[in-house]
Scaffold this motif. Sequence first.
Motif, PDB file in Angstrom:
ATOM      1  N   HIS A 104       0.885  -1.158   0.000  1.00 46.85           N
ATOM      2  CA  HIS A 104       0.000   0.000   0.000  1.00 46.85           C
ATOM      3  C   HIS A 104       0.926   1.211   0.000  1.00 46.85           C
ATOM      4  O   HIS A 104       1.803   1.313   0.863  1.00 46.85           O
ATOM      5  CB  HIS A 104      -0.876   0.023   1.248  1.00 46.85           C
ATOM      6  CG  HIS A 104      -1.651  -1.231   1.456  1.00 46.85           C
ATOM      7  ND1 HIS A 104      -2.933  -1.401   0.994  1.00 46.85           N
ATOM      8  CD2 HIS A 104      -1.323  -2.389   2.069  1.00 46.85           C
ATOM      9  CE1 HIS A 104      -3.364  -2.605   1.328  1.00 46.85           C
ATOM     10  NE2 HIS A 104      -2.395  -3.224   1.982  1.00 46.85           N
ATOM     11  N   THR A 114       1.027  -5.519   3.738  1.00 42.19           N
ATOM     12  CA  THR A 114       0.055  -6.441   4.328  1.00 42.19           C
ATOM     13  C   THR A 114       0.109  -7.749   3.553  1.00 42.19           C
ATOM     14  O   THR A 114       0.770  -7.855   2.521  1.00 42.19           O
ATOM     15  CB  THR A 114      -1.394  -5.898   4.247  1.00 42.19           C
ATOM     16  OG1 THR A 114      -1.751  -5.730   2.876  1.00 42.19           O
ATOM     17  CG2 THR A 114      -1.555  -4.594   5.001  1.00 42.19           C
ATOM     18  N   LEU A 164      -8.425  -1.104   2.468  1.00 40.68           N
ATOM     19  CA  LEU A 164      -8.707  -0.237   3.613  1.00 40.68           C
ATOM     20  C   LEU A 164      -7.728  -0.463   4.772  1.00 40.68           C
ATOM     21  O   LEU A 164      -7.533   0.431   5.590  1.00 40.68           O
ATOM     22  CB  LEU A 164     -10.142  -0.410   4.091  1.00 40.68           C
ATOM     23  CG  LEU A 164     -11.194   0.200   3.168  1.00 40.68           C
ATOM     24  CD1 LEU A 164     -12.588  -0.094   3.691  1.00 40.68           C
ATOM     25  CD2 LEU A 164     -10.981   1.693   2.992  1.00 40.68           C
ATOM     26  N   GLU A 165      -7.105  -1.625   4.842  1.00 39.78           N
ATOM     27  CA  GLU A 165      -6.085  -1.834   5.873  1.00 39.78           C
ATOM     28  C   GLU A 165      -4.918  -0.880   5.661  1.00 39.78           C
ATOM     29  O   GLU A 165      -4.360  -0.334   6.608  1.00 39.78           O
ATOM     30  CB  GLU A 165      -5.608  -3.286   5.890  1.00 39.78           C
ATOM     31  CG  GLU A 165      -6.646  -4.238   6.431  1.00 39.78           C
ATOM     32  CD  GLU A 165      -6.111  -5.638   6.620  1.00 39.78           C
ATOM     33  OE1 GLU A 165      -4.915  -5.793   6.957  1.00 39.78           O
ATOM     34  OE2 GLU A 165      -6.905  -6.576   6.441  1.00 39.78           O
ATOM     35  N   ALA A 176      -5.208   1.990   4.094  1.00 39.36           N
ATOM     36  CA  ALA A 176      -5.750   3.320   4.374  1.00 39.36           C
ATOM     37  C   ALA A 176      -5.731   3.609   5.861  1.00 39.36           C
ATOM     38  O   ALA A 176      -5.380   4.713   6.286  1.00 39.36           O
ATOM     39  CB  ALA A 176      -7.166   3.434   3.822  1.00 39.36           C
ATOM     40  N   ASP A 177      -6.111   2.623   6.661  1.00 39.89           N
ATOM     41  CA  ASP A 177      -6.100   2.801   8.117  1.00 39.89           C
ATOM     42  C   ASP A 177      -4.710   3.186   8.618  1.00 39.89           C
ATOM     43  O   ASP A 177      -4.567   3.979   9.540  1.00 39.89           O
ATOM     44  CB  ASP A 177      -6.563   1.528   8.823  1.00 39.89           C
ATOM     45  CG  ASP A 177      -8.027   1.206   8.592  1.00 39.89           C
ATOM     46  OD1 ASP A 177      -8.800   2.115   8.213  1.00 39.89           O
ATOM     47  OD2 ASP A 177      -8.396   0.032   8.795  1.00 39.89           O
ATOM     48  N   ALA A 178      -3.690   2.622   8.006  1.00 39.71           N
ATOM     49  CA  ALA A 178      -2.315   2.881   8.443  1.00 39.71           C
ATOM     50  C   ALA A 178      -1.748   4.176   7.871  1.00 39.71           C
ATOM     51  O   ALA A 178      -0.994   4.880   8.552  1.00 39.71           O
ATOM     52  CB  ALA A 178      -1.415   1.710   8.032  1.00 39.71           C
ATOM     53  N   PRO A 207      -3.904   8.588   8.414  1.00 40.89           N
ATOM     54  CA  PRO A 207      -3.677   9.507   9.543  1.00 40.89           C
ATOM     55  C   PRO A 207      -2.412  10.353   9.405  1.00 40.89           C
ATOM     56  O   PRO A 207      -2.290  11.395  10.036  1.00 40.89           O
ATOM     57  CB  PRO A 207      -3.563   8.569  10.748  1.00 40.89           C
ATOM     58  CG  PRO A 207      -4.326   7.360  10.355  1.00 40.89           C
ATOM     59  CD  PRO A 207      -4.081   7.209   8.873  1.00 40.89           C
ATOM     60  N   GLN A 221     -16.933   5.722   7.156  1.00 44.52           N
ATOM     61  CA  GLN A 221     -16.349   5.817   8.490  1.00 44.52           C
ATOM     62  C   GLN A 221     -14.825   5.726   8.502  1.00 44.52           C
ATOM     63  O   GLN A 221     -14.171   6.372   9.315  1.00 44.52           O
ATOM     64  CB  GLN A 221     -16.927   4.741   9.405  1.00 44.52           C
ATOM     65  CG  GLN A 221     -18.386   4.968   9.709  1.00 44.52           C
ATOM     66  CD  GLN A 221     -18.949   3.888  10.615  1.00 44.52           C
ATOM     67  OE1 GLN A 221     -18.320   2.859  10.849  1.00 44.52           O
ATOM     68  NE2 GLN A 221     -20.146   4.116  11.124  1.00 44.52           N
ATOM     69  N   ARG A 222     -14.257   4.923   7.617  1.00 46.05           N
ATOM     70  CA  ARG A 222     -12.806   4.685   7.671  1.00 46.05           C
ATOM     71  C   ARG A 222     -11.991   5.648   6.822  1.00 46.05           C
ATOM     72  O   ARG A 222     -10.787   5.818   7.070  1.00 46.05           O
ATOM     73  CB  ARG A 222     -12.501   3.253   7.252  1.00 46.05           C
ATOM     74  CG  ARG A 222     -12.960   2.257   8.301  1.00 46.05           C
ATOM     75  CD  ARG A 222     -12.862   0.844   7.833  1.00 46.05           C
ATOM     76  NE  ARG A 222     -11.500   0.330   7.842  1.00 46.05           N
ATOM     77  CZ  ARG A 222     -11.207  -0.930   7.536  1.00 46.05           C
ATOM     78  NH1 ARG A 222     -12.163  -1.778   7.217  1.00 46.05           N
ATOM     79  NH2 ARG A 222      -9.960  -1.342   7.553  1.00 46.05           N
ATOM     80  N   VAL A 223     -12.614   6.292   5.828  1.00 47.09           N
ATOM     81  CA  VAL A 223     -11.851   7.177   4.941  1.00 47.09           C
ATOM     82  C   VAL A 223     -12.480   8.571   4.855  1.00 47.09           C
ATOM     83  O   VAL A 223     -11.838   9.564   5.176  1.00 47.09           O
ATOM     84  CB  VAL A 223     -11.724   6.562   3.523  1.00 47.09           C
ATOM     85  CG1 VAL A 223     -10.999   7.511   2.581  1.00 47.09           C
ATOM     86  CG2 VAL A 223     -11.004   5.228   3.579  1.00 47.09           C
ATOM     87  N   PRO A 231     -12.989  10.748   8.367  1.00 48.06           N
ATOM     88  CA  PRO A 231     -11.731  11.275   8.917  1.00 48.06           C
ATOM     89  C   PRO A 231     -11.101  12.361   8.037  1.00 48.06           C
ATOM     90  O   PRO A 231     -10.545  13.329   8.559  1.00 48.06           O
ATOM     91  CB  PRO A 231     -10.817  10.053   8.999  1.00 48.06           C
ATOM     92  CG  PRO A 231     -11.747   8.893   9.066  1.00 48.06           C
ATOM     93  CD  PRO A 231     -12.936   9.287   8.238  1.00 48.06           C
TER      94      PRO A 231
END
Length: 89
Positions: free
Chosen positions: A6, A21, A28-29, A31-33, A36, A53-55, A58
Amino acid sequence: MSTKIHAMVDALGNPTAFFLTAGQAHDLEGADALLPHMQAETLLADKAFDADQRVIAPLRAAGKQFVIPPKSNRKVQRTFDRELYKARH
């Protein structure tokens, strides 16, 4: 067995961050990392990142823009800048 890379890049395609990963991991994993730590004002991403919620939430909370086409199964379709989206490659 495989690995997925990613990556986040700048406007010129130069890598600014990456995250590894397992190959079967969802985008999305990554993206989570990575999100931010995003310093850019705008994110150009594909449909895999159309996650409220995840992208999207935030990014909005951080005052950032995004150009992500909505998934076809979304109940409420969002508009997006098609011309700017073409620049993601």
